[in-house]
Motif scaffolding. Sequence first.
Motif, PDB file in Angstrom:
ATOM      1  N   LYS A 186      55.514  24.079   9.737  1.00 22.24           N
ATOM      2  CA  LYS A 186      57.003  24.591  10.514  1.00 22.24           C
ATOM      3  C   LYS A 186      58.022  23.581  10.887  1.00 22.24           C
ATOM      4  N   ASN A 188      49.413  24.254   9.102  1.00 22.57           N
ATOM      5  CA  ASN A 188      50.340  25.275   8.984  1.00 22.57           C
ATOM      6  C   ASN A 188      51.286  25.121  10.243  1.00 22.57           C
ATOM      7  N   ASP A 189      50.809  24.728  11.381  1.00 20.87           N
ATOM      8  CA  ASP A 189      51.751  24.159  12.285  1.00 20.87           C
ATOM      9  C   ASP A 189      52.616  23.283  12.179  1.00 20.87           C
ATOM     10  N   GLN A 249      44.668  25.070   9.488  1.00 21.21           N
ATOM     11  CA  GLN A 249      45.467  25.824  10.835  1.00 21.21           C
ATOM     12  C   GLN A 249      46.511  24.915  11.331  1.00 21.21           C
TER      13      GLN A 249
END
Length: 452
Positions: free
Chosen positions: A338, A334-335, A331
């Motif tokens: 970006k 994924n942050d 998780q």
Amino acid sequence: MKDLHTLTYLNKKISLPIINDLQMNITVEENPFDLPIEDFFKMAARINKKRAFLFVSKLLGKHLPIEPKKGLLTGFMLAARYEEIITGNLSSKRAELMTIYQNSSLPFIDEPFIGKEVSNPIIIGFAETATALGHSFYKAFQNAVFFHTTRENINELVPIISFEEEHSHATSHRCYVKEEILDNQREIILVDDELTTGKTAINIIRDLHKKYPRDKYSVVSILDWRSNDWQLEMKALEQELGITIQVVSLLKGNFELVGEHTDLVLQEEILGMMEEELLIEYISLEDFAKERIVSTTSTSLAGIRNEFGYIKDTGRFGIHTDERTDDWIRQAANDLKKKRLGTTLCVGTGEFMYIPMKLASFMGENTYYQSTTRSPIYPNDEEHYGAMTGFRFTNPEDDDVINYLYNIKANQYDDIFLFFERKVSSERLKELLAKLKAVHMKKINIVYFSGR
């Protein structure tokens, strides 16, 4: 380098250039996965009179940037080789691992494959270089405990065992785990990146056995360069203590250094300053890691007290198979993904290697990984050489420790993610950021997990 496969070069002398007239002659005795020699390492010269050379690993993600998946895969390949030696049969995972190794576009999922009927060990990774290797090796077991030794001085805890590393340029190893982890008869597996003499492993086995005796130990390493005399030393320890020690490696052989070693001084690459302003962003991942923070403080060698907690999932305090999860790491990745601008380098710091490597593995294509190191290496801009560029800086977390970062060239990356386990002030980062600013990239991201 030539394509140095085992089938062609087994038991034949191979000469590898280092620097000036210094060269390394190696003879390969075992290469169970038949990997090209050039896949394992490059040679470099150390700034050290006692040992003039270094095998710079291309699999660890320490001095040389790698695809992060390769570092994780190396741990599994060592685990498969361990399984083969223990069972006497080829690992069921061998073909799959080799296929992924040879085709980097294939996905690698590090699900455990060694059942507890084969082994339910206690796995110890050596700080700082083998913390990630030991952790990835551990992930291959369905039932195991993992911890890594640490250089950290943790205020609230007393190490249950400490030991000195032979010929090390660092401080003592400390083990901050509950006594119940070691007070049993489970096999202990020690994981390191390289065995030159095996004396460090001999010393820690002797230390462990005094306090927590058992019958069975294994020593696992990517490279095994022990001479016949040093192999006999380990055999003698087996007889002395009434134990068995199984040694596992991906490459076994011997080496001979040839040529004159002259005194070398680190020459940092001088790069032109950027005309455009470099972006710097501080990123906290504490929201992802908050359930995994251990409330401890530390004091550095320089007497600096750090009030921020560590992450349990590094393994510094011991982790069991049923506790591990990559959900929060995925998780968080994924942050971070970006925020990428293009070709990305993720940099772990010191012994904080596995979680940054794992994060990097989830951050998409054209993401590379390496770590800072305590090893002083002489830079030399030749393709065969293991440290083509290099700079030194004071460890932002400890004024008494000098760190190095190698093989970062100008305009090579669009952005860097620099990972610290615990928050570091912008003031303490000034020297490191000044060095990185000269490497001509668009952005530096300072990432931390604990620090509110």
